[in-house]
Scaffold this motif. Structure first.
Motif, short mmCIF file in Angstrom:
data_model
loop_
_atom_site.label_atom_id
_atom_site.label_comp_id
_atom_site.label_asym_id
_atom_site.label_seq_id
_atom_site.Cartn_x
_atom_site.Cartn_y
_atom_site.Cartn_z
N UNK A 83 35.15 50.02 38.83
CA UNK A 83 34.30 51.04 39.46
C UNK A 83 34.57 51.13 40.95
N UNK A 84 34.96 50.00 41.57
CA UNK A 84 35.25 49.98 43.00
C UNK A 84 36.65 50.49 43.33
N UNK A 85 37.43 50.81 42.30
CA UNK A 85 38.75 51.38 42.54
C UNK A 85 39.92 50.51 42.16
N UNK A 86 39.68 49.28 41.70
CA UNK A 86 40.78 48.41 41.29
C UNK A 86 41.40 48.94 40.00
N UNK A 87 42.71 48.78 39.85
CA UNK A 87 43.36 49.23 38.63
C UNK A 87 42.86 48.40 37.45
N UNK A 88 42.84 49.03 36.28
CA UNK A 88 42.39 48.33 35.08
C UNK A 88 43.26 47.11 34.80
N UNK A 89 44.57 47.28 34.95
CA UNK A 89 45.48 46.16 34.66
C UNK A 89 45.18 44.96 35.55
N UNK A 90 45.00 45.21 36.84
CA UNK A 90 44.71 44.10 37.76
C UNK A 90 43.35 43.47 37.45
N UNK A 91 42.35 44.32 37.17
CA UNK A 91 41.01 43.80 36.88
C UNK A 91 41.02 42.97 35.60
N UNK A 92 41.77 43.40 34.59
CA UNK A 92 41.87 42.63 33.36
C UNK A 92 42.54 41.28 33.62
N UNK A 93 43.59 41.28 34.45
CA UNK A 93 44.28 40.02 34.73
C UNK A 93 43.37 39.05 35.47
N UNK A 94 42.49 39.59 36.32
CA UNK A 94 41.51 38.72 36.97
C UNK A 94 40.55 38.09 35.96
N UNK A 95 40.36 38.82 34.85
CA UNK A 95 39.51 38.30 33.78
C UNK A 95 40.28 37.43 32.80
N UNK A 96 41.59 37.24 33.06
CA UNK A 96 42.40 36.38 32.20
C UNK A 96 43.00 37.09 31.01
#
Length: 402
Positions: free
Chosen positions: A370-383
């Motif tokens: 929602x803050x603008x991070x790409x889905x791929x990067x956000x998913x990788x942060x979630x493992x």
């Protein structure tokens, strides 16, 4: 026979006239009604007086602005002023923009007016919408005839009398008095459901319940039938996507009204999640995550078997096989077929993320995207990778459909 003779004479006379006159007889066209000029200055003054009456929540002052002899218009204007007091309307304004045509023979004409308002304690900034307003001039005196209708928005509180229920965290207005208590309970129960997950939400939940699905379309300036099959929608009340625009839950009383209590509560909690996360102004979040997260929150503590909460997507997978990708924007179109299955599949994707990485990781993922991070990067942060998510989601669908 005297009557018949007169008739024959009339016919003979017409025939004789036609024989001796060169030009063919043409019956005169009926005179067209004369269009009357509009009095925009007087209409502007009436709107100014309406602003004063509504701001003061003075129903009799508002009633006095109706066109001469128009009882229905007087009742409407009095109701609007009463609504304003119950809803604590602030920053109300109504500005004459332009007429939409000349006045008719009876002196009636329509205009476009820019109308602004906010509900004190709930809306951070005013809504601003173009609302049709009709006036009539009677013996030189201009009065109001109607608010709304035609092209433009017809806000629920400007369409007629509403019943209001208020708590420190919820505000519910319903066009049908018998509806208001039910929706007030649903709204009140939705708040703790959402706060169990969205813990930083300061609840300011507004729920508007028009009298019909058609009135919902008019309130949102939508084509007729747009929301006929939708139980509720969370949106800015003026159509703006700007941050800070008032975001309310708008109910279709026909669809939500036919649901059992548990189902109605899930819908309201889902929509309240959208309010809590400012979902209508989020342009970067994929719809599967936006809608799946709202269902995750709404269903988190509901004790129903997955065969019930995912019944439509299970049936679809059994018939058509497992989807290749997570649902895209076109699949969430209000006119799309199998819309229920699409929502269920999005919910299951969020369920998979929560199971694999934990609820906190799902919440962080939602916030990051929602803050603008790409889905791929956000998913990788979630493992997770997007490929891993899709594969795990497909496996879950296959297992459920087996």
């Amino acid at each position: 026979m005297a009557g018949l003779s007169s008739f024959l004479l009339l016919v003979v006379g017409v025939l004789t006239w036609q024989l001796v006159v060169d030009d063919p007889y043409v019956a005169p066209s009926p005179a067209a009604p004369t269009a009357r000029a509009v009095d925009s200055a007087a209409a502007g003054r009436v709107l100014d007086a309406l602003v004063d009456a509504v701001s003061a929540a003075d129903p009799e002052a508002a009633r006095a602005l109706a066109a001469e002899g128009d009882q229905a218009a007087g009742d409407l204007l009095a109701a609007v002023a009463t609504n304003a007091g119950e809803l604590r309307v602030r920053d109300f304004s109504a500005r004459y923009v332009a007429s939409t045509g000349p006045a008719t023979a009876d002196g009636t004409w329509s205009v476009r007016a820019d109308v602004a308002w906010r509900f004190d304690g709930f809306d951070r900034a005013p809504a601003l919408a173009e609302v049709p307003v009709a006036f009539r001039s009677v013996d030189g005196e201009v009065g109001l005839v109607s608010i709304g209708g035609g092209d433009g928005r017809t806000p629920v509180w400007l369409a007629g009398e509403v019943s209001v229920r208020r708590t420190p965290e919820t505000l519910v207005l319903a066009a049908v008095a018998a509806d208001v208590d039910r929706y007030a309970r649903l709204a009140a129960r939705a708040v703790p459901v959402v706060r169990r997950v969205v813990t930083d939400w300061r609840p300011r939940l507004v729920v508007e319940v028009p009298a019909s699905a058609e009135d919902l379309d008019r309130a949102l300036d939508a084509d007729p039938g747009t929301y006929a099959g939708i139980a509720a929608v969370t949106t800015s009340v003026d159509g703006s996507l700007a941050p800070g625009s008032p975001v309310h839950v708008m109910v279709n009383p026909v669809e939500l009204g036919r649901l059992r209590p548990a189902g109605a509560q899930v819908v309201m909690s889902h929509e309240a999640t959208h309010v809590a996360t400012d979902a209508p102004t989020s342009s970067s979040t994929p719809l599967w995550l936006l809608e799946g997260f709202a269902d995750y929150v709404a269903l988190r503590d509901v004790r129903l078997p997955v065969a019930t909460t995912a019944a439509q997507i299970i049936e679809q997978v059994r018939r058509d096989g497992v989807p290749d990708t997570l649902p895209g924007a076109t699949e969430f179109d209000l006119r799309a077929t199998h819309l229920g299955a699409v929502y269920e599949s999005a919910w299951l994707a969020c369920e998979v993320i929560a199971e694999r990485a934990g609820e906190d990781a799902l919440i962080a993922l939602y916030d990051d995207v929602a803050a603008g991070m790409s889905l791929d990067r956000a998913l990788r942060r979630a493992g997770l990778s997007e490929r891993e998510l899709v594969g795990a989601w497909q496996d879950r669908l296959s297992d459920l459909a087996a």
